[in-house]
Design a protein around this motif. Structure first.
Motif, PDB file in Angstrom:
ATOM      1  N   LEU A   1       1.417  -0.859   0.535  1.00  0.00           N
ATOM      2  CA  LEU A   1      -0.021  -0.124   0.098  1.00  0.00           C
ATOM      3  C   LEU A   1       0.661   1.861   0.198  1.00  0.00           C
ATOM      4  O   LEU A   1       0.425   1.975  -1.133  1.00  0.00           O
ATOM      5  N   GLU A   2       1.953   1.041   0.489  1.00  0.00           N
ATOM      6  CA  GLU A   2       2.999   2.556   0.914  1.00  0.00           C
ATOM      7  C   GLU A   2       3.208   2.889  -0.088  1.00  0.00           C
ATOM      8  O   GLU A   2       3.172   4.060  -1.177  1.00  0.00           O
ATOM      9  N   ALA A   3       3.414   1.696  -1.300  1.00  0.00           N
ATOM     10  CA  ALA A   3       4.505   1.707  -2.418  1.00  0.00           C
ATOM     11  C   ALA A   3       3.204   2.159  -3.470  1.00  0.00           C
ATOM     12  O   ALA A   3       3.710   2.978  -4.041  1.00  0.00           O
ATOM     13  N   GLN A   4       1.858   2.130  -3.177  1.00  0.00           N
ATOM     14  CA  GLN A   4       0.926   2.598  -4.612  1.00  0.00           C
ATOM     15  C   GLN A   4       0.836   3.770  -3.424  1.00  0.00           C
ATOM     16  O   GLN A   4      -0.164   4.767  -4.669  1.00  0.00           O
ATOM     17  N   GLY A   5       1.295   4.898  -3.393  1.00  0.00           N
ATOM     18  CA  GLY A   5       1.313   6.066  -2.110  1.00  0.00           C
ATOM     19  C   GLY A   5       0.410   6.473  -1.365  1.00  0.00           C
ATOM     20  O   GLY A   5      -0.274   7.264  -1.107  1.00  0.00           O
ATOM     21  N   ILE A   6       0.408   5.150  -0.402  1.00  0.00           N
ATOM     22  CA  ILE A   6      -2.012   5.377   0.215  1.00  0.00           C
ATOM     23  C   ILE A   6      -0.618   5.204   1.774  1.00  0.00           C
ATOM     24  O   ILE A   6       0.415   4.119   2.082  1.00  0.00           O
ATOM     25  N   ASP A   7      -1.178   6.188   2.567  1.00  0.00           N
ATOM     26  CA  ASP A   7      -0.950   6.037   3.955  1.00  0.00           C
ATOM     27  C   ASP A   7      -1.452   4.525   4.522  1.00  0.00           C
ATOM     28  O   ASP A   7      -2.490   4.791   4.992  1.00  0.00           O
ATOM     29  N   ALA A   8      -0.779   3.391   4.971  1.00  0.00           N
ATOM     30  CA  ALA A   8      -0.669   2.163   5.547  1.00  0.00           C
ATOM     31  C   ALA A   8      -0.313   2.089   6.713  1.00  0.00           C
ATOM     32  O   ALA A   8       1.303   2.447   7.306  1.00  0.00           O
ATOM     33  N   VAL A   9      -0.102   1.897   7.980  1.00  0.00           N
ATOM     34  CA  VAL A   9       0.398   1.909   9.089  1.00  0.00           C
ATOM     35  C   VAL A   9      -0.433  -0.547   9.328  1.00  0.00           C
ATOM     36  O   VAL A   9      -1.370  -0.500   9.160  1.00  0.00           O
ATOM     37  N   ASN A  10       1.048  -0.746   9.714  1.00  0.00           N
ATOM     38  CA  ASN A  10       1.037  -2.377  10.186  1.00  0.00           C
ATOM     39  C   ASN A  10       1.315  -2.507  11.877  1.00  0.00           C
ATOM     40  O   ASN A  10       0.620  -1.478  12.289  1.00  0.00           O
ATOM     41  N   VAL A  11      -0.259  -3.068  12.142  1.00  0.00           N
ATOM     42  CA  VAL A  11      -1.283  -3.609  12.795  1.00  0.00           C
ATOM     43  C   VAL A  11       0.073  -4.709  13.768  1.00  0.00           C
ATOM     44  O   VAL A  11       0.076  -5.589  13.606  1.00  0.00           O
ATOM     45  N   ILE A  12       1.046  -4.242  15.153  1.00  0.00           N
ATOM     46  CA  ILE A  12       2.024  -5.563  15.334  1.00  0.00           C
ATOM     47  C   ILE A  12       1.043  -6.549  15.709  1.00  0.00           C
ATOM     48  O   ILE A  12      -0.098  -6.275  16.725  1.00  0.00           O
ATOM     49  N   GLY A  13       1.528  -7.724  15.572  1.00  0.00           N
ATOM     50  CA  GLY A  13       1.117  -9.102  16.555  1.00  0.00           C
ATOM     51  C   GLY A  13      -0.649  -9.193  15.890  1.00  0.00           C
ATOM     52  O   GLY A  13      -0.731 -10.143  16.166  1.00  0.00           O
TER      53      GLY A  13
END
Length: 102
Positions: A73-85
């Motif tokens: 998603l980040e590579a597509q220019g989208i602001d994305a955050v991974n949920v740890i665990g």
């Protein structure tokens, strides 16, 4: 890659856009309320279904698939955050889960 702890995400409330990249059977077993199910393999073809106006919080079972999805998603220019665990971390933090299909 940006990441967030489950408790931090929960504190953002119901307005947070959560994308669950697991398979439908995994989602039915346990998911975060309001999470949008888009399996990892379908993500490239379904980008237009994602809200474009806010940060996306990506969750899976334990964090591996969501990390892949977040990088994509980040590579597509989208602001994305991974949920740890993933959902394991969410449940392990004592946060509520829902069961059943969408």
């Amino acid at each position: 890659m940006n990441s967030i702890e489950p408790a931090e995400l929960a504190a953002l409330g119901a307005t947070a856009a959560i994308v669950d990249v697991r398979q439908p059977d995994e989602y039915a077993a346990a998911h975060v309320s309001g999470a949008q199910l888009i399996p990892l393999g379908e993500l490239p073809a379904r980008l237009d279904e994602l809200p474009a106006d806010r940060t996306l919080y990506v969750i899976c079972h334990s964090g591996g698939r969501s990390a892949q999805a977040t990088a994509f998603l980040e590579a597509q220019g989208i602001d994305a955050v991974n949920v740890i665990g993933g959902i394991l971390g969410w449940h392990g933090a004592g946060l509520p889960i829902e069961q059943g299909a969408e």
